[in-house]
Design a protein around this motif. Structure first.
Motif, short mmCIF file in Angstrom:
data_model
loop_
_atom_site.label_atom_id
_atom_site.label_comp_id
_atom_site.label_asym_id
_atom_site.label_seq_id
_atom_site.Cartn_x
_atom_site.Cartn_y
_atom_site.Cartn_z
N PRO A 96 0.81 -1.24 0.00
CA PRO A 96 0.00 0.00 0.00
C PRO A 96 0.83 1.28 0.00
O PRO A 96 0.33 2.33 -0.39
N VAL A 97 2.11 1.21 0.41
CA VAL A 97 2.93 2.43 0.52
C VAL A 97 3.62 2.75 -0.80
O VAL A 97 3.45 3.83 -1.37
N HIS A 98 4.43 1.81 -1.30
CA HIS A 98 5.24 2.08 -2.49
C HIS A 98 4.89 1.19 -3.68
O HIS A 98 5.55 1.27 -4.71
N GLY A 99 3.91 0.33 -3.53
CA GLY A 99 3.61 -0.64 -4.58
C GLY A 99 3.21 -0.01 -5.90
O GLY A 99 3.63 -0.45 -6.97
N SER A 100 2.39 1.06 -5.85
CA SER A 100 1.91 1.67 -7.10
C SER A 100 3.07 2.23 -7.92
O SER A 100 3.08 2.11 -9.15
#
Length: 462
Positions: A96-100
């Motif tokens: 959820p933090v850096h995945g995108s």
């Protein structure tokens, strides 16, 4: 799965059936030291160091056993290392933090992202299964919704805010708050029957590996003077660990592929809704609305009747209006109190009951898998060393008896899983009729060989 059983007095009782857990809840260092103590404490006479032969241990065997335990753990970690690394790399794309950002850098198509997501979920549920977690089924969800323990508000998930990946509850075997009564006894014939006198006159046959516990709730208790003025004991199943996997619905024009993983502890079954994502703000219950409307109607009818009298008493009208306003205020403030309790429980769940989330939860699961696998192998090998040849069924029974006698715990030992790992390590064999026997300790250590960790520690010492 739960059902209601009928006791001697003909009254239905809310009874929850739970299969005996496969997890070995003994701490690994305690298990190893206890077995090593049993080895070192036995006579060193009549020692036979040959495979498939019961032996009487000496100090040398104790040292060899401790070495074997270390080599088994190091080898198990090496086996799972690549699988765990693959799972972590895949989760990094959906974090959820850096995945995108990482997904954008990969420049993948929609189909490729779906494939990677399915691969991650496949790894994740394999690890969950190895950690002895179970996906909560519809019956358990219905059972949880059928009662309330700490909370008296209807809590529902806003499905419009949860995306195509549905949330899944994964729970470890429940523990039991308050007074625990195990309504089964171990028998070698594979069947058992409860004692009606010792278990509140509940008498019915149970499977050998099942546990039946009565669910005692306030709403199901008899209304009596004793219960009203005295202290009552309630009994509610509590999930020892709960892992929630879900994805939030993306706003229009966005494609958020983040997967959320939350890990909680000690969640009462009746209040399982506390850990669900995207909860709707609770409102007045249907019963509150019924009480509110009925009281208003009765008050208005009484007030109208008083005003139609030839000589309406002003103070009677004031008393009726005051009573009506007071009752409505009571309903409102009761709801506000329940809302405050709800907010406190949510805060407690987030801060006190949440163990970890995201990558931290995955790391916890990976380590838990290794610990369980190592303990299974050590117990099975120890039994074969001590008792000699055994069939799978005999080995299963002897391992469970060891856990019961030495540690006082009930466990459904996964014997076939342990045997497969021992065969993969190459430290057991089978005779002509399929009985399992282990190689001698010294030979077992030679077969596994020196591990990388041992070579590094040896290099440091030198």
């Amino acid at each position: 799965m739960a059902d209601a059983r009928t006791g001697k007095m003909g009254k239905e009782k809310d009874v929850v059936r739970l299969e005996r857990e496969s997890v070995i809840s003994i701490m690994k260092p305690k298990l190893i030291m206890k077995l090593a103590y049993l080895i070192g404490g036995k006579s060193d006479s009549c020692f036979v160091d040959s495979p498939c032969t019961p032996v009487k241990w000496n100090q040398h065997q104790k040292e060899e056993f401790l070495k074997l335990c270390k080599r088994v753990e190091y080898t198990m970690r090496a086996w799972y290392h690549l699988q765990f690394d693959d799972m972590m790399e895949l989760f990094a794309l959906f974090d959820p933090v850096h995945g995108s950002k990482k997904l954008q850098q990969q420049n993948l198509s929609y189909e490729e992202i779906d494939t990677l997501e399915q691969n991650f979920l496949s790894y994740f549920f394999q690890v969950m299964e190895k950690s002895n977690f179970n996906i909560v089924n519809d019956d358990e969800v219905e059972l949880a919704h059928s009662g309330q323990y700490l909370l008296n508000l209807p809590i529902k998930v806003d499905e419009s805010k949860v995306n195509a990946l549905p949330y899944k509850l994964c729970q470890a075997s429940p523990c039991w708050n308050f007074r625990l009564r195990k309504l089964f006894s171990r028998k070698k014939n594979g069947r058992s029957k409860t004692d009606s006198k010792k278990n509140d006159d509940i008498a019915y046959e149970v499977e050998d590996k099942d546990l039946y516990v009565e669910r005692i709730r306030l709403e199901t208790m008899e209304l009596s003077f004793r219960n009203l003025i005295g202290r009552v004991t309630i009994q509610e199943p509590t999930f020892e660990e709960v892992i929630v996997l879900y994805r939030r619905k993306s706003p229009k024009g966005q494609n958020d592929r983040a997967i959320h993983v939350k890990h909680f502890k000690n969640i009462p079954m009746a209040d399982m809704e506390l850990v669900l994502p995207e909860k709707k703000n609770p409102s007045l219950t249907p019963m509150d609305w019924v009480q509110f409307i009925v009281s208003v109607v009765i008050g208005l009818v009484t007030l109208t009747s008083s005003l139609e009298m030839p000589k309406a008493d002003f103070w009677v009208v004031i008393a009726i209006l005051s009573a009506l306003a007071g009752y409505c205020a009571k309903i409102y403030f009761s709801f506000q109190q329940n809302m405050a309790t709800y907010q406190n429980l949510i805060t407690q769940s987030m801060y006190d009951k949440q163990l970890d989330s995201g990558k931290g939860t995955l790391l916890h699961l990976c380590d838990d898998v290794i610990q369980q696998e190592v303990k299974e192998v050590i117990i099975a090998y120890y039994i074969l060393m001590e008792n000699g040849k055994a069939t799978s069924d005999d080995l299963d029974l002897q391992c469970e008896e060891l856990i019961q006698e030495e540690f006082g715990l009930q466990c459904d030992f996964e014997v076939m899983d342990a045997v497969r790992k021992l065969e993969r390590l190459g430290i057991i064999t089978r005779d002509s009729i399929g009985r399992i026997c282990c190689v001698a300790l010294k030979r077992a250590n030679e077969i596994i060989g020196a591990t990388t960790e041992e070579l590094v520690m040896k290099a440091r010492q030198s």
